[in-house]
Scaffold this motif. Structure first.
Motif, mmCIF file in Angstrom:
data_model
loop_
_atom_site.group_PDB
_atom_site.id
_atom_site.type_symbol
_atom_site.label_atom_id
_atom_site.label_comp_id
_atom_site.label_asym_id
_atom_site.label_seq_id
_atom_site.Cartn_x
_atom_site.Cartn_y
_atom_site.Cartn_z
ATOM 1 N N GLU A 216 0.829 -1.211 0.000
ATOM 2 C CA GLU A 216 0.000 0.000 0.000
ATOM 3 C C GLU A 216 0.865 1.262 0.000
ATOM 4 N N LYS A 217 1.904 1.275 0.859
ATOM 5 C CA LYS A 217 2.764 2.465 0.956
ATOM 6 C C LYS A 217 3.476 2.736 -0.359
ATOM 7 N N HIS A 218 3.980 1.677 -0.999
ATOM 8 C CA HIS A 218 4.682 1.850 -2.276
ATOM 9 C C HIS A 218 3.745 2.444 -3.329
ATOM 10 N N ILE A 219 2.533 1.908 -3.405
ATOM 11 C CA ILE A 219 1.565 2.384 -4.405
ATOM 12 C C ILE A 219 1.189 3.829 -4.130
ATOM 13 N N MET A 220 0.894 4.143 -2.874
ATOM 14 C CA MET A 220 0.463 5.504 -2.540
ATOM 15 C C MET A 220 1.586 6.511 -2.762
ATOM 16 N N GLU A 221 2.814 6.148 -2.408
ATOM 17 C CA GLU A 221 3.943 7.064 -2.623
ATOM 18 C C GLU A 221 4.153 7.336 -4.112
ATOM 19 N N THR A 222 3.970 6.300 -4.941
ATOM 20 C CA THR A 222 4.116 6.472 -6.391
ATOM 21 C C THR A 222 2.997 7.346 -6.946
ATOM 22 N N LEU A 223 1.759 7.100 -6.497
ATOM 23 C CA LEU A 223 0.618 7.880 -6.977
ATOM 24 C C LEU A 223 0.705 9.335 -6.524
ATOM 25 N N GLU A 224 1.270 9.573 -5.341
ATOM 26 C CA GLU A 224 1.401 10.947 -4.846
ATOM 27 C C GLU A 224 2.324 11.771 -5.742
ATOM 28 N N ILE A 225 3.268 11.106 -6.380
ATOM 29 C CA ILE A 225 4.177 11.791 -7.307
ATOM 30 C C ILE A 225 3.525 11.950 -8.682
ATOM 31 N N GLU A 226 2.912 10.856 -9.174
ATOM 32 C CA GLU A 226 2.379 10.853 -10.539
ATOM 33 C C GLU A 226 0.958 11.420 -10.634
#
Length: 338
Positions: A216-226
């Protein structure tokens, strides 16, 4: 005024009569799954229903049973299978009548067989497909199945698939049919249908709430950038105030240490009794009495203020989880710390 069986009865009238026949206790369970406007419409119709003949009541209950039976048959083996069984039980004309009613109102989901397939086995079939294909299939799966598949995908594909599910809106029957062919050799494809609303933010939230915390953290951190706006929308829905029931007593006590008492009183004004009890049971009796008095004396509170107070507490919970001070009980593969 009693209705005769010859009268044309609308769907809402039939639903009202069925709920009356089922009685208040069973009907209350059905109401929990309806939209607010549907409840209002049904309540009004029930109030306007004066009397119903036993014969009409029996006919409507029988019709409801036949539709439920047909729906079960369709889920088990498709419309062709349902038609065959219903013809044996009801005759050809009656079977077609029941099927026609269902196809007009029931959305038969594609990939129904896929939903019954082991997620690990399914992963072998779809992991090499295009991310959009994987997102489409996952949109029709249960959250638990999707969570297992999402966790097993390579990290660089996880956020991409999650984003595609979140922004997915409507998919044409032709596209669905093509995707079904990918699994045709291993899994049975189902009957094609009209345009179907799938995916969306709620779908990806449910999946993310089920995967392990690391994924979840990996996905959310990526989405927060993109996709920062999408990430913000997802984050707001991922843990709502009522989810405080997922915390154990020690975690709730830790959260309360950082919560302003005034915010807590306002937040609890808009929460259910179960949430209130979970909070009050984890504070001193003296403080609980004080909070209850504050709630009583403050009078009516705007929903906007309640939501803001609840969001403050949710933010505290998420912050404490990020720092590993508390653990939110999740359905996915979080590590157990002993």
């Amino acid at each position: 005024m009693a209705r005769s069986t010859e009268e044309k009865i609308s769907g809402i009238q039939k639903a009202a009569i069925l709920l009356i026949a089922l009685g208040p206790e069973r009907s209350s369970h059905i109401f929990k799954h309806l939209k607010e406007e549907e409840i209002e419409e049904l309540t009004l119709e029930i109030a306007n229903t004066r009397s119903v003949t036993p014969q009409l009541k029996e006919e409507i209950i029988d019709e409801f049973y036949q539709v439920c039976l047909a729906q079960q048959y369709i889920a088990e083996g498709g419309i062709g299978y349902a038609k065959e069984l219903l013809e044996k039980a009801l005759g050809s004309d009656k079977a077609m009548d029941v099927i026609s009613k269902l196809t007009a109102s029931l959305q038969v989901k594609p990939f129904e067989f896929v939903r019954k397939t082991d997620a690990t086995q399914l992963l072998n079939f779809i992991q090499d497909e295009h991310p959009q294909t994987i997102a489409l299939i996952m949109s029709y799966l249960s959250a638990a199945q999707s969570a297992l598949i999402l966790s097993a995908l390579p990290p660089d594909r996880q956020a991409d698939v999650a984003r595609r599910i979140a922004v997915m809106d409507r998919t044409s029957p032709d596209v669905i049919k093509e995707v079904e062919k990918v699994l045709e050799s291993k899994l049975s494809s189902l009957v094609n249908q009209d345009y179907t609303i799938i995916g969306g933010v709620d779908a990806v939230v449910e999946i993310l709430n089920t995967v392990d915390r690391g994924t979840e953290k990996h996905i959310m951190e990526t989405l927060e950038i993109e996709e920062p706006e999408l990430a913000d929308e997802i984050r707001k829905k991922m843990f709502v105030f009522e989810d405080i029931l997922l915390l154990d007593d020690r975690a709730i006590q830790r959260v309360l240490r950082d919560v302003d008492n005034n915010d807590l009183a306002i937040a609890l004004k808009g929460s259910n009794e179960q949430v209130q009890n979970a909070i009050f049971n984890n504070m001193s009796k003296r403080l609980a009495v004080m909070i209850k008095e504050d709630m009583e004396f403050m009078g009516p509170v705007r929903m906007k203020d309640v939501e803001e107070a609840q969001q403050k507490i949710v933010n505290i919970i998420r912050k404490l989880e990020d720092s590993a001070e508390i653990v939110i009980s999740r359905g996915g593969g979080d590590e157990i710390i002993v």
